[in-house]
Write a protein that holds these residues in place. Structure first.
Motif, PDB file in Angstrom:
ATOM      1  N   ALA A 276       0.836  -1.206   0.000  1.00 55.04           N
ATOM      2  CA  ALA A 276       0.000   0.000   0.000  1.00 55.04           C
ATOM      3  C   ALA A 276       0.871   1.257   0.000  1.00 55.04           C
ATOM      4  CB  ALA A 276      -0.931  -0.007   1.204  1.00 55.04           C
ATOM      5  N   GLY A 277       1.961   1.233   0.748  1.00 54.04           N
ATOM      6  CA  GLY A 277       2.884   2.363   0.758  1.00 54.04           C
ATOM      7  C   GLY A 277       3.536   2.574  -0.591  1.00 54.04           C
ATOM      8  N   PHE A 278       3.910   1.466  -1.247  1.00 50.92           N
ATOM      9  CA  PHE A 278       4.470   1.560  -2.590  1.00 50.92           C
ATOM     10  C   PHE A 278       3.471   2.194  -3.549  1.00 50.92           C
ATOM     11  CE2 PHE A 278       4.558  -0.301  -6.843  1.00 50.92           C
ATOM     12  CZ  PHE A 278       5.783   0.183  -7.285  1.00 50.92           C
ATOM     13  N   GLY A 279       2.213   1.748  -3.464  1.00 49.83           N
ATOM     14  CA  GLY A 279       1.182   2.326  -4.322  1.00 49.83           C
ATOM     15  C   GLY A 279       0.966   3.802  -4.053  1.00 49.83           C
ATOM     16  N   GLY A 280       0.979   4.175  -2.793  1.00 48.79           N
ATOM     17  CA  GLY A 280       0.799   5.580  -2.434  1.00 48.79           C
ATOM     18  C   GLY A 280       1.932   6.460  -2.927  1.00 48.79           C
ATOM     19  N   ILE A 281       3.164   6.005  -2.729  1.00 47.78           N
ATOM     20  CA  ILE A 281       4.317   6.785  -3.187  1.00 47.78           C
ATOM     21  C   ILE A 281       4.360   6.839  -4.711  1.00 47.78           C
ATOM     22  CG2 ILE A 281       6.854   6.786  -3.289  1.00 47.78           C
ATOM     23  CD1 ILE A 281       5.748   7.896  -0.709  1.00 47.78           C
ATOM     24  N   ALA A 282       4.018   5.722  -5.371  1.00 43.13           N
ATOM     25  CA  ALA A 282       3.995   5.720  -6.834  1.00 43.13           C
ATOM     26  C   ALA A 282       2.973   6.729  -7.356  1.00 43.13           C
ATOM     27  CB  ALA A 282       3.693   4.319  -7.357  1.00 43.13           C
ATOM     28  N   CYS A 283       1.794   6.777  -6.734  1.00 43.91           N
ATOM     29  CA  CYS A 283       0.779   7.749  -7.151  1.00 43.91           C
ATOM     30  C   CYS A 283       1.209   9.179  -6.847  1.00 43.91           C
ATOM     31  CB  CYS A 283      -0.547   7.451  -6.457  1.00 43.91           C
ATOM     32  SG  CYS A 283      -1.357   5.952  -7.029  1.00 43.91           S
ATOM     33  N   LEU A 284       1.810   9.390  -5.682  1.00 42.48           N
ATOM     34  CA  LEU A 284       2.284  10.724  -5.320  1.00 42.48           C
ATOM     35  C   LEU A 284       3.341  11.212  -6.305  1.00 42.48           C
ATOM     36  CD1 LEU A 284       2.482  13.102  -3.285  1.00 42.48           C
ATOM     37  CD2 LEU A 284       4.223  11.771  -2.099  1.00 42.48           C
TER      38      LEU A 284
ATOM     39  N   ALA B 121      -0.359  18.766  -7.141  1.00 42.55           N
ATOM     40  CA  ALA B 121       0.023  17.450  -6.596  1.00 42.55           C
ATOM     41  C   ALA B 121       0.163  17.509  -5.080  1.00 42.55           C
ATOM     42  CB  ALA B 121       1.325  16.990  -7.237  1.00 42.55           C
ATOM     43  N   THR B 122       0.733  18.582  -4.567  1.00 42.56           N
ATOM     44  CA  THR B 122       0.890  18.730  -3.119  1.00 42.56           C
ATOM     45  C   THR B 122      -0.470  18.891  -2.448  1.00 42.56           C
ATOM     46  OG1 THR B 122       3.047  19.751  -3.453  1.00 42.56           O
ATOM     47  CG2 THR B 122       2.012  20.089  -1.316  1.00 42.56           C
ATOM     48  N   LEU B 123      -1.346  19.660  -3.051  1.00 45.06           N
ATOM     49  CA  LEU B 123      -2.687  19.841  -2.500  1.00 45.06           C
ATOM     50  C   LEU B 123      -3.447  18.518  -2.450  1.00 45.06           C
ATOM     51  CD1 LEU B 123      -4.863  21.849  -1.508  1.00 45.06           C
ATOM     52  CD2 LEU B 123      -5.613  21.992  -3.868  1.00 45.06           C
ATOM     53  N   LEU B 124      -3.355  17.721  -3.508  1.00 49.59           N
ATOM     54  CA  LEU B 124      -4.015  16.414  -3.512  1.00 49.59           C
ATOM     55  C   LEU B 124      -3.431  15.506  -2.428  1.00 49.59           C
ATOM     56  CD1 LEU B 124      -4.389  15.721  -7.314  1.00 49.59           C
ATOM     57  CD2 LEU B 124      -6.201  16.198  -5.673  1.00 49.59           C
TER      58      LEU B 124
ATOM     59  N   CYS C 274      -4.826  16.508   0.869  1.00 51.44           N
ATOM     60  CA  CYS C 274      -6.258  16.188   0.976  1.00 51.44           C
ATOM     61  C   CYS C 274      -6.512  14.683   1.100  1.00 51.44           C
ATOM     62  CB  CYS C 274      -7.005  16.729  -0.238  1.00 51.44           C
ATOM     63  SG  CYS C 274      -7.089  18.526  -0.260  1.00 51.44           S
ATOM     64  N   SER C 275      -5.473  13.893   1.144  1.00 50.71           N
ATOM     65  CA  SER C 275      -5.659  12.437   1.176  1.00 50.71           C
ATOM     66  C   SER C 275      -6.448  11.991   2.403  1.00 50.71           C
ATOM     67  CB  SER C 275      -4.305  11.727   1.123  1.00 50.71           C
ATOM     68  OG  SER C 275      -3.535  12.034   2.264  1.00 50.71           O
ATOM     69  N   LEU C 276      -6.323  12.684   3.517  1.00 51.72           N
ATOM     70  CA  LEU C 276      -7.106  12.321   4.700  1.00 51.72           C
ATOM     71  C   LEU C 276      -8.599  12.512   4.461  1.00 51.72           C
ATOM     72  CD1 LEU C 276      -4.869  13.826   7.496  1.00 51.72           C
ATOM     73  CD2 LEU C 276      -5.073  11.448   6.827  1.00 51.72           C
ATOM     74  N   LEU C 277      -8.956  13.535   3.720  1.00 56.53           N
ATOM     75  CA  LEU C 277     -10.365  13.739   3.380  1.00 56.53           C
ATOM     76  C   LEU C 277     -10.864  12.618   2.472  1.00 56.53           C
ATOM     77  CD1 LEU C 277     -10.337  17.578   2.732  1.00 56.53           C
ATOM     78  CD2 LEU C 277     -11.161  16.377   4.753  1.00 56.53           C
ATOM     79  N   PHE C 278     -10.013  12.175   1.542  1.00 57.78           N
ATOM     80  CA  PHE C 278     -10.391  11.068   0.670  1.00 57.78           C
ATOM     81  C   PHE C 278     -10.621   9.799   1.483  1.00 57.78           C
ATOM     82  CE2 PHE C 278      -7.726  13.334  -2.709  1.00 57.78           C
ATOM     83  CZ  PHE C 278      -8.822  14.032  -3.195  1.00 57.78           C
ATOM     84  N   VAL C 279      -9.806   9.567   2.486  1.00 59.42           N
ATOM     85  CA  VAL C 279      -9.977   8.378   3.332  1.00 59.42           C
ATOM     86  C   VAL C 279     -11.326   8.427   4.046  1.00 59.42           C
ATOM     87  CG1 VAL C 279      -9.125   7.237   5.420  1.00 59.42           C
ATOM     88  CG2 VAL C 279      -7.525   7.926   3.645  1.00 59.42           C
ATOM     89  N   ILE C 280     -11.696   9.577   4.551  1.00 57.49           N
ATOM     90  CA  ILE C 280     -12.969   9.705   5.249  1.00 57.49           C
ATOM     91  C   ILE C 280     -14.139   9.453   4.295  1.00 57.49           C
ATOM     92  CG2 ILE C 280     -14.503  11.345   6.412  1.00 57.49           C
ATOM     93  CD1 ILE C 280     -11.960  12.592   7.633  1.00 57.49           C
ATOM     94  N   VAL C 281     -14.083  10.064   3.117  1.00 60.30           N
ATOM     95  CA  VAL C 281     -15.173   9.900   2.148  1.00 60.30           C
ATOM     96  C   VAL C 281     -15.267   8.455   1.678  1.00 60.30           C
ATOM     97  CG1 VAL C 281     -15.931  10.532  -0.184  1.00 60.30           C
ATOM     98  CG2 VAL C 281     -15.139  12.297   1.394  1.00 60.30           C
ATOM     99  N   PHE C 282     -14.123   7.843   1.327  1.00 62.19           N
ATOM    100  CA  PHE C 282     -14.144   6.481   0.812  1.00 62.19           C
ATOM    101  C   PHE C 282     -14.488   5.465   1.895  1.00 62.19           C
ATOM    102  CE2 PHE C 282     -11.156   7.966  -2.711  1.00 62.19           C
ATOM    103  CZ  PHE C 282     -12.224   8.203  -3.569  1.00 62.19           C
ATOM    104  N   SER C 283     -14.097   5.732   3.144  1.00 71.62           N
ATOM    105  CA  SER C 283     -14.472   4.792   4.206  1.00 71.62           C
ATOM    106  C   SER C 283     -15.972   4.824   4.443  1.00 71.62           C
ATOM    107  CB  SER C 283     -13.717   5.095   5.498  1.00 71.62           C
ATOM    108  OG  SER C 283     -14.129   6.340   6.040  1.00 71.62           O
TER     109      SER C 283
END
Length: 113
Positions: free
Chosen positions: A65-73, A85-88, A91-100
């Motif tokens: 999962a870390g590899f996937g995250g760093i690859a996407c970043l 890219a930095t703003l996205l 905002c990753s914590l907001l994405f976690v809340i929405v997707f959860s």
């Protein structure tokens, strides 16, 4: 937190700068290698085992999962304007809340103390 923010900003700027010389996955591999060396030194100094006794499956999942995250970043930092890219990334914590909420059915209480 300031040092962490500075570190991520420098990393994103270096990724953008080095992306013309190195490929996307080479940059991910370089970052993973540097991180592995730092953690290896910390483990040796603290005299902790390199391989944990339990939870290896979760550790492998976390690594993937870390590899996937760093690859996407890094992909975003290379192909998007650096500010976007930095703003996205921030905002990753907001994405976690929405997707959860959407995929796992978790709910956030209206008021948290």
């Amino acid at each position: 937190m300031s040092a962490s923010s500075l570190g991520f900003a420098v990393m994103a700027a270096l990724v953008k700068l080095l992306s013309s010389q190195l490929g996307h996955y080479w940059l991910v591999l370089l970052r993973a290698g540097i991180t592995a060396l730092v953690f290896l030194v910390v483990l040796l100094v603290l005299r902790r085992p390199l391989i944990p006794r339990k939870g290896m499956g979760l550790l492998i999942f976390r690594g993937l999962a870390g590899f996937g995250g760093i690859a996407c970043l890094f992909y975003g930092a290379i192909h998007l304007p650096l500010a976007v890219a930095t703003l996205l990334n921030w905002c990753s914590l907001l994405f976690v809340i929405v997707f959860s909420g959407a995929f796992l059915g978790e709910r956030v209480p209206a008021r948290r103390s």
